[in-house]
Design a protein around this motif. Structure first.
Motif, PDB file in Angstrom:
ATOM      1  N   ASP A  50     -50.651  13.411  26.849  1.00  0.00           N
ATOM      2  CA  ASP A  50     -50.551  12.329  25.868  1.00  0.00           C
ATOM      3  C   ASP A  50     -49.209  12.294  25.141  1.00  0.00           C
ATOM      4  O   ASP A  50     -48.846  11.272  24.578  1.00  0.00           O
ATOM      5  N   GLY A  51     -48.477  13.399  25.146  1.00  0.00           N
ATOM      6  CA  GLY A  51     -47.209  13.471  24.422  1.00  0.00           C
ATOM      7  C   GLY A  51     -45.972  13.367  25.287  1.00  0.00           C
ATOM      8  O   GLY A  51     -44.864  13.588  24.799  1.00  0.00           O
ATOM      9  N   LEU A  52     -46.138  13.004  26.551  1.00  0.00           N
ATOM     10  CA  LEU A  52     -44.979  12.984  27.458  1.00  0.00           C
ATOM     11  C   LEU A  52     -43.930  11.948  27.066  1.00  0.00           C
ATOM     12  O   LEU A  52     -42.734  12.225  27.161  1.00  0.00           O
ATOM     13  N   ASP A  53     -44.361  10.777  26.642  1.00  0.00           N
ATOM     14  CA  ASP A  53     -43.381   9.766  26.232  1.00  0.00           C
ATOM     15  C   ASP A  53     -42.570  10.260  25.041  1.00  0.00           C
ATOM     16  O   ASP A  53     -41.357  10.052  24.973  1.00  0.00           O
ATOM     17  N   ASP A  54     -43.248  10.941  24.118  1.00  0.00           N
ATOM     18  CA  ASP A  54     -42.536  11.492  22.956  1.00  0.00           C
ATOM     19  C   ASP A  54     -41.542  12.568  23.380  1.00  0.00           C
ATOM     20  O   ASP A  54     -40.432  12.643  22.847  1.00  0.00           O
ATOM     21  N   LEU A  55     -41.932  13.427  24.329  1.00  0.00           N
ATOM     22  CA  LEU A  55     -41.006  14.462  24.817  1.00  0.00           C
ATOM     23  C   LEU A  55     -39.805  13.832  25.517  1.00  0.00           C
ATOM     24  O   LEU A  55     -38.670  14.286  25.344  1.00  0.00           O
ATOM     25  N   ALA A  56     -40.045  12.796  26.306  1.00  0.00           N
ATOM     26  CA  ALA A  56     -38.930  12.109  26.967  1.00  0.00           C
ATOM     27  C   ALA A  56     -37.989  11.487  25.931  1.00  0.00           C
ATOM     28  O   ALA A  56     -36.761  11.610  26.048  1.00  0.00           O
ATOM     29  N   ASP A  57     -38.561  10.845  24.922  1.00  0.00           N
ATOM     30  CA  ASP A  57     -37.729  10.253  23.858  1.00  0.00           C
ATOM     31  C   ASP A  57     -36.923  11.332  23.140  1.00  0.00           C
ATOM     32  O   ASP A  57     -35.738  11.150  22.844  1.00  0.00           O
ATOM     33  N   LEU A  58     -37.559  12.465  22.867  1.00  0.00           N
ATOM     34  CA  LEU A  58     -36.884  13.563  22.173  1.00  0.00           C
ATOM     35  C   LEU A  58     -35.768  14.159  23.040  1.00  0.00           C
ATOM     36  O   LEU A  58     -34.684  14.470  22.540  1.00  0.00           O
ATOM     37  N   ALA A  59     -36.026  14.303  24.343  1.00  0.00           N
ATOM     38  CA  ALA A  59     -34.985  14.795  25.260  1.00  0.00           C
ATOM     39  C   ALA A  59     -33.786  13.847  25.250  1.00  0.00           C
ATOM     40  O   ALA A  59     -32.629  14.287  25.233  1.00  0.00           O
ATOM     41  N   ASN A  60     -34.061  12.550  25.239  1.00  0.00           N
ATOM     42  CA  ASN A  60     -32.973  11.569  25.208  1.00  0.00           C
ATOM     43  C   ASN A  60     -32.224  11.601  23.879  1.00  0.00           C
ATOM     44  O   ASN A  60     -30.999  11.461  23.849  1.00  0.00           O
ATOM     45  N   GLU A  61     -32.941  11.811  22.793  1.00  0.00           N
ATOM     46  CA  GLU A  61     -32.297  11.942  21.483  1.00  0.00           C
ATOM     47  C   GLU A  61     -31.366  13.156  21.463  1.00  0.00           C
ATOM     48  O   GLU A  61     -30.225  13.078  20.999  1.00  0.00           O
ATOM     49  N   THR A  73     -19.103  10.301  27.332  1.00  0.00           N
ATOM     50  CA  THR A  73     -19.547   8.905  27.372  1.00  0.00           C
ATOM     51  C   THR A  73     -20.719   8.832  28.346  1.00  0.00           C
ATOM     52  O   THR A  73     -20.599   9.237  29.509  1.00  0.00           O
ATOM     53  N   LEU A  74     -21.843   8.330  27.857  1.00  0.00           N
ATOM     54  CA  LEU A  74     -23.043   8.242  28.685  1.00  0.00           C
ATOM     55  C   LEU A  74     -23.184   6.852  29.288  1.00  0.00           C
ATOM     56  O   LEU A  74     -22.962   5.845  28.613  1.00  0.00           O
ATOM     57  N   ASP A  75     -23.569   6.799  30.539  1.00  0.00           N
ATOM     58  CA  ASP A  75     -23.863   5.546  31.222  1.00  0.00           C
ATOM     59  C   ASP A  75     -25.107   4.944  30.577  1.00  0.00           C
ATOM     60  O   ASP A  75     -26.169   5.563  30.554  1.00  0.00           O
ATOM     61  N   GLU A  76     -24.995   3.744  30.061  1.00  0.00           N
ATOM     62  CA  GLU A  76     -26.106   3.107  29.363  1.00  0.00           C
ATOM     63  C   GLU A  76     -27.121   2.476  30.310  1.00  0.00           C
ATOM     64  O   GLU A  76     -28.137   1.952  29.856  1.00  0.00           O
ATOM     65  N   GLU A  77     -26.852   2.530  31.606  1.00  0.00           N
ATOM     66  CA  GLU A  77     -27.777   1.965  32.598  1.00  0.00           C
ATOM     67  C   GLU A  77     -28.993   2.862  32.817  1.00  0.00           C
ATOM     68  O   GLU A  77     -29.990   2.419  33.390  1.00  0.00           O
ATOM     69  N   VAL A  78     -28.896   4.116  32.395  1.00  0.00           N
ATOM     70  CA  VAL A  78     -29.991   5.071  32.578  1.00  0.00           C
ATOM     71  C   VAL A  78     -30.256   5.774  31.247  1.00  0.00           C
ATOM     72  O   VAL A  78     -29.412   5.762  30.353  1.00  0.00           O
ATOM     73  N   PRO A  79     -31.410   6.409  31.097  1.00  0.00           N
ATOM     74  CA  PRO A  79     -31.677   7.144  29.860  1.00  0.00           C
ATOM     75  C   PRO A  79     -30.611   8.223  29.624  1.00  0.00           C
ATOM     76  O   PRO A  79     -30.044   8.768  30.575  1.00  0.00           O
ATOM     77  N   PRO A  80     -30.327   8.545  28.367  1.00  0.00           N
ATOM     78  CA  PRO A  80     -29.261   9.496  28.045  1.00  0.00           C
ATOM     79  C   PRO A  80     -29.364  10.846  28.758  1.00  0.00           C
ATOM     80  O   PRO A  80     -28.353  11.359  29.246  1.00  0.00           O
ATOM     81  N   PHE A  81     -30.560  11.436  28.832  1.00  0.00           N
ATOM     82  CA  PHE A  81     -30.674  12.729  29.514  1.00  0.00           C
ATOM     83  C   PHE A  81     -30.305  12.588  30.986  1.00  0.00           C
ATOM     84  O   PHE A  81     -29.648  13.457  31.554  1.00  0.00           O
ATOM     85  N   VAL A  82     -30.708  11.499  31.598  1.00  0.00           N
ATOM     86  CA  VAL A  82     -30.399  11.245  33.010  1.00  0.00           C
ATOM     87  C   VAL A  82     -28.902  11.039  33.203  1.00  0.00           C
ATOM     88  O   VAL A  82     -28.338  11.433  34.227  1.00  0.00           O
ATOM     89  N   ALA A  83     -28.238  10.465  32.215  1.00  0.00           N
ATOM     90  CA  ALA A  83     -26.802  10.195  32.314  1.00  0.00           C
ATOM     91  C   ALA A  83     -25.952  11.460  32.268  1.00  0.00           C
ATOM     92  O   ALA A  83     -24.797  11.457  32.709  1.00  0.00           O
ATOM     93  N   LEU A  84     -26.514  12.557  31.746  1.00  0.00           N
ATOM     94  CA  LEU A  84     -25.761  13.825  31.738  1.00  0.00           C
ATOM     95  C   LEU A  84     -25.608  14.353  33.155  1.00  0.00           C
ATOM     96  O   LEU A  84     -26.514  14.206  33.984  1.00  0.00           O
TER      97      LEU A  84
END
Length: 176
Positions: A50-61, A73-84
């Motif tokens: 139930d908390g996976l979306d929150d964990l994904a948001d927190l990882a991106n933060e 500089t992060l590519d804005e086409e993908v989520p921030p964690f993915v852009a790393l």
């Protein structure tokens, strides 16, 4: 996509297609994602589904903060964690799982479930996972069951037999 990138950082695999952004492609063969990390994480038996979306948001933060700190500089086409890139994903996860980090327990738990998907296929029936070519079980050399679906080992794990078979044991392995 963020959770796939996280799982791939824990147990890397090869890209599924050339433009795959979640999978960094730093390894050959299947990693945690191919092993079913997202399916395991979404399984209600984990207690974190139930908390996976929150964990994904927190990882991106955290990825945004990490990138800002390092001037990336992060590519804005993908989520921030993915852009790393992969090395930065690793560095960020090391930070998040370091003793003393206030959220360490969440990140360690997420990492353990990603490992579990690869190492044990806990969300799958073992015989079916093997038949389907589960990458983690295959990498560890888990043997196939016998034709009747049971595992038997002709050689003892420690090179010697610890106990003799009870004389009333049936051919199916059950005591009489």
């Amino acid at each position: 996509m963020t959770l796939e990138a996280y799982a791939d950082t824990i147990v890397p695999g090869q890209k599924r297609w050339a433009e795959d952004r979640a999978i960094a492609g730093v390894s050959t063969g299947g990693g945690a994602v191919e092993a079913g990390a997202l399916e395991l994480l979404r399984w209600d038996a984990t207690g974190i589904h139930d908390g996976l979306d929150d964990l994904a948001d927190l990882a991106n933060e955290h990825a945004r903060g990490y990138a800002a700190e390092l001037g990336l500089t992060l590519d804005e086409e993908v989520p921030p964690f993915v852009a790393l890139d992969y090395q930065d994903r690793v560095a960020l996860i090391v930070r998040l799982t370091t003793p003393g980090h206030p959220e360490k327990d969440f990140w360690v738990m997420l990492s353990l479930f990603c490992n579990m998907a690869f190492d044990s296929a806990a969300h799958l029936h073992t015989a079916q996972a093997l038949a389907d070519g589960h990458p983690g079980l295959a990498a560890m050399g888990i043997s196939q069951p016998d034709a009747d679906g049971l595992w038997r080992f002709k050689e003892f794990g420690y090179g010697k037999q610890f106990a003799r078979l009870h004389p009333d044991t049936t051919p199916q392995g059950s005591p009489a």
